[in-house]
Write a protein that holds these residues in place. Structure first.
Motif, PDB file in Angstrom:
ATOM      1  N   LEU A  89       0.803  -1.229   0.000  1.00  0.00           N
ATOM      2  CA  LEU A  89       0.000   0.000   0.000  1.00  0.00           C
ATOM      3  C   LEU A  89       0.841   1.287   0.000  1.00  0.00           C
ATOM      4  O   LEU A  89       0.538   2.240  -0.726  1.00  0.00           O
ATOM      5  CB  LEU A  89      -0.910  -0.016   1.231  1.00  0.00           C
ATOM      6  N   THR A  90       1.884   1.304   0.855  1.00  0.00           N
ATOM      7  CA  THR A  90       2.572   2.571   1.108  1.00  0.00           C
ATOM      8  C   THR A  90       3.087   3.269  -0.154  1.00  0.00           C
ATOM      9  O   THR A  90       2.774   4.452  -0.355  1.00  0.00           O
ATOM     10  CB  THR A  90       3.688   2.358   2.143  1.00  0.00           C
ATOM     11  N   PRO A  91       3.821   2.591  -1.037  1.00  0.00           N
ATOM     12  CA  PRO A  91       4.255   3.301  -2.248  1.00  0.00           C
ATOM     13  C   PRO A  91       3.060   3.795  -3.060  1.00  0.00           C
ATOM     14  O   PRO A  91       3.076   4.908  -3.606  1.00  0.00           O
ATOM     15  CB  PRO A  91       5.032   2.239  -3.023  1.00  0.00           C
ATOM     16  N   GLY A  92       2.001   2.996  -3.097  1.00  0.00           N
ATOM     17  CA  GLY A  92       0.810   3.371  -3.873  1.00  0.00           C
ATOM     18  C   GLY A  92       0.168   4.622  -3.334  1.00  0.00           C
ATOM     19  O   GLY A  92      -0.142   5.570  -4.073  1.00  0.00           O
ATOM     20  N   ILE A  93      -0.009   4.657  -2.014  1.00  0.00           N
ATOM     21  CA  ILE A  93      -0.732   5.791  -1.437  1.00  0.00           C
ATOM     22  C   ILE A  93       0.129   7.057  -1.471  1.00  0.00           C
ATOM     23  O   ILE A  93      -0.387   8.171  -1.621  1.00  0.00           O
ATOM     24  CB  ILE A  93      -1.216   5.435  -0.021  1.00  0.00           C
ATOM     25  N   ILE A  94       1.443   6.867  -1.368  1.00  0.00           N
ATOM     26  CA  ILE A  94       2.317   8.046  -1.449  1.00  0.00           C
ATOM     27  C   ILE A  94       2.300   8.619  -2.869  1.00  0.00           C
ATOM     28  O   ILE A  94       2.190   9.833  -3.066  1.00  0.00           O
ATOM     29  CB  ILE A  94       3.750   7.686  -0.987  1.00  0.00           C
ATOM     30  N   GLY A  95       2.325   7.736  -3.851  1.00  0.00           N
ATOM     31  CA  GLY A  95       2.241   8.191  -5.242  1.00  0.00           C
ATOM     32  C   GLY A  95       0.924   8.907  -5.496  1.00  0.00           C
ATOM     33  O   GLY A  95       0.880   9.992  -6.083  1.00  0.00           O
ATOM     34  N   GLN A  96      -0.170   8.306  -5.010  1.00  0.00           N
ATOM     35  CA  GLN A  96      -1.485   8.910  -5.229  1.00  0.00           C
ATOM     36  C   GLN A  96      -1.576  10.271  -4.548  1.00  0.00           C
ATOM     37  O   GLN A  96      -2.080  11.229  -5.119  1.00  0.00           O
ATOM     38  CB  GLN A  96      -2.577   7.982  -4.676  1.00  0.00           C
TER      39      GLN A  96
END
Lengths: 272, 335
Positions: free
Chosen positions: A80-87
């Motif tokens: 999740l973390t890379p995804g949510i940071i990118g978003q």
């Protein structure tokens, strides 16, 4: 009024490229400083801008996460973390569009255009200030993610590179937002247009769920769009894995978006 | 506010404005068909017209924000297209909205504009202090602008336009939406500036404002110049005062109109209302009422007022002011 001399400013020779660059930088920084001061005086805005992505982290970590099967070291929070940071870096561009539209609507841009200042300063100042704001958001999110169990499974430079890629990606989306802000020009319309275009891009991607879980026709889009490419690379940087797969592709995505939308934004600014 | 900013104008060979045959269209909407006028250095020109007549477009072209499709304009002798950079160094613009940053203090706003106008850090700071004092904002100088009243914001906006001591100042509807007191305060500042030698081009929808400030009035309608003249000459054509008389019904009004026309007046009837333009003075009013006495129905109301923009348009063009697509508002989507 019998004086016959020309006013002092016009006596200066037309500035050469070096002087123009100097003024472009100086004026850009002056406007950046103004924007940062304005941000610092509206702390509520900053806080709310961070609360929303933090809620996303908590929601996905504790509500949806259990139902999403992923195969990465550390489990879903790592996924999740890379995804949510990118978003969140992309969503932070909202402020860019609204801020620029407001400046046009309030006549600030008209005034600036009647002044002997660098024309790029409005855009440069906004992008630099918003980049700094975005870095803060990303770091806060990273801290929250670590607090709920996220760990880097790679080296220090990969971790820094992941943050840098997220910010670079966010800035390229800011260029798109700048174009939207200058093209629409009306603060309320920009605000209601908002993030509509970013929702399908960020959710129909590998940001929150593995693409393989989507219907095959959707996978075609999800697999090949910039957000997936960039977030896969961020994930590889954070969790270890083959970096080369999406490395050059994400660089092309970020730089390409920038190269297309910055000139469009400049053109829309000239016409605004 | 005892003291106002005294305009200091750097020497300029000719701080005048020459506008010749300006035309501008936005797609199919024609904002300016052909606008020509000149403003002598050190004078105030009032650009008077209804919404959408092309006032803002004219100012935008003169302040180099827009390029004209046709025609040319010179400010202080510099062409607004070919010498745009030079024009920017000699003009100040105070637009329809107070374009100041609400999250900065008054002092910070002025220092910012000073810096962007190529003043050094120290001169920008000094200039900010000078302007704050001149515009009666010293006490509020370090408060955030979001705590300012509308009148204070507008004063700060005009001050910002003067940061680099421009010999030419453009003001686009500077007093729109201001209360009378703030309006008069701004007028006073403008008079002081002009006394100091600044050339001012002022757009307004109010005849009263043009009358109070302008040496010359240019009336534009639907992108064309309708009339150019001094306020006095203009009023002589329109009449200095307008009497408005109300009657109980259309017939009564029509009958009264007939009587007044017979007595040498030129009444204009609109339903139950009549208006009579006159050179002014109580004698004229007495004349009108005496003419009606005994030979026409009693008016139910009698009013005396200054001629409005509508009256001017009616007198000059024989029609009420038209408001086409309304580019002035459309531009920023605000009223």
């Amino acid at each position: 009024m019998a004086a016959v001399t020309i006013p002092e400013p016009t006596l200066r020779p037309a500035p050469g490229p070096a002087a123009r660059l100097h003024w472009a930088v100086a004026d850009g920084l002056t406007v950046t400083k103004r924007n940062l001061i304005a941000y610092s005086r509206t702390p509520a805005l900053l806080v709310f801008a961070v609360i929303q992505p933090v809620m996303f982290v908590l929601l996905f970590r504790y509500v949806f996460g259990g139902a999403i099967k992923v195969d990465v070291p550390g489990g879903y929070v790592s996924y999740l973390t890379p995804g949510i940071i990118g978003q969140s870096a992309a969503f932070a561009s909202f402020g860019t569009a609204v801020g620029l539209a407001r400046e046009i609507q309030k006549g600030v841009v008209d005034r600036y255009r009647s002044m002997p200042m660098a024309r790029s300063a409005v855009l440069v100042g906004r992008l630099v200030a918003d980049t700094l704001r975005m870095i803060i958001t990303v770091l806060v999110l990273l801290g929250v993610s670590v607090a709920v169990g996220f760990r880097f499974h790679s080296g220090a430079w990969q971790a820094v590179a992941m943050v840098a890629l997220a910010v670079g990606f966010g800035v390229s989306i800011c260029a798109v937002s700048a174009f939207i802000g200058f093209a629409i020009r009306d603060e309320e319309s920009v605000a209601s247009f908002g993030l509509i275009w970013l929702f399908p891009l960020t959710f129909v991607s590998a940001a929150f769920v593995p693409v393989q879980s989507m219907p095959s026709w959707l996978q075609v889009f999800a697999d090949n769009q910039p957000v997936t490419i960039v977030i896969d690379e961020m994930r590889a940087l954070a969790l270890g894995g083959p970096l080369a797969t999406h490395g050059w592709e994400s660089a092309v995505c970020v730089l390409g978006t920038f190269a297309v939308f910055l000139p469009l934004a400049v053109r829309a600014y000239r016409r605004a | 506010m005892d003291e106002y900013y005294q305009g200091e104008v750097p020497g300029v060979s000719d701080a005048g404005i020459e506008v010749s045959g300006l035309a501008k269209a936005y797609g199919k909407v024609v904002a300016l068909e052909s606008v020509s006028f000149t403003v002598a250095a050190g004078t105030v020109c009032g650009l008077l017209g209804p919404n959408g007549s092309g006032k803002t477009t004219t100012v935008s072209i003169l302040s180099t924000a827009l390029r004209p499709d046709e025609g040319s304009a010179r400010v202080c002798g510099f062409d607004v297209v070919a010498d745009a950079a030079a024009v920017r160094s000699v003009v100040g613009l105070a637009g329809q909205f107070a374009a100041v940053d609400a999250n900065l203090s008054g002092r910070e706003n002025l220092a910012l504009i000073g810096r962007l106008s190529r003043l050094g850090r120290r001169s920008a700071r000094e200039r900010a202090g000078e302007l704050l004092e001149g515009f009666g904002l010293t006490e509020a100088a370090d408060r955030l602008v979001r705590t300012y009243s509308g009148g204070m914001r507008r004063r700060l906006d005009v001050a910002a336009a003067l940061a680099h001591r421009p010999p030419v100042l453009f003001m686009d509807e500077p007093t729109a939406g201001l209360d009378p007191e703030s309006r008069f305060a701004l007028w006073e500042i403008l008079r002081q500036l002009v006394a100091g030698g600044t050339t001012v081009l002022l757009t307004t929808q109010y005849l009263e404002e043009a009358d109070a400030l302008a040496d010359q009035v240019v009336i534009i309608d639907a992108g064309r110049v309708v009339e150019v003249g001094t306020p006095t000459a203009l009023k002589a054509r329109v009449g200095a005062v307008v009497f408005s008389l109300g009657f109980t019904d259309d017939d009564a009004a029509a009958q009264a109109a007939g009587v007044l026309a017979g007595a040498g007046h030129r009444p204009e009837r609109d339903g139950t209302a009549l208006r009579v333009r006159a050179a002014g003075g109580s004698a004229a009013l007495v004349g009108v009422l005496r003419a009606l006495e005994g030979s026409a129905p009693e008016p139910t109301s009698v009013g005396v007022r200054e001629p409005s923009l509508d009256d001017v348009f009616l007198a000059l063009t024989g029609k009420a002011p038209v408001t086409p697509a309304g580019r002035d508002e459309r531009k920023r989507g605000a009223a």
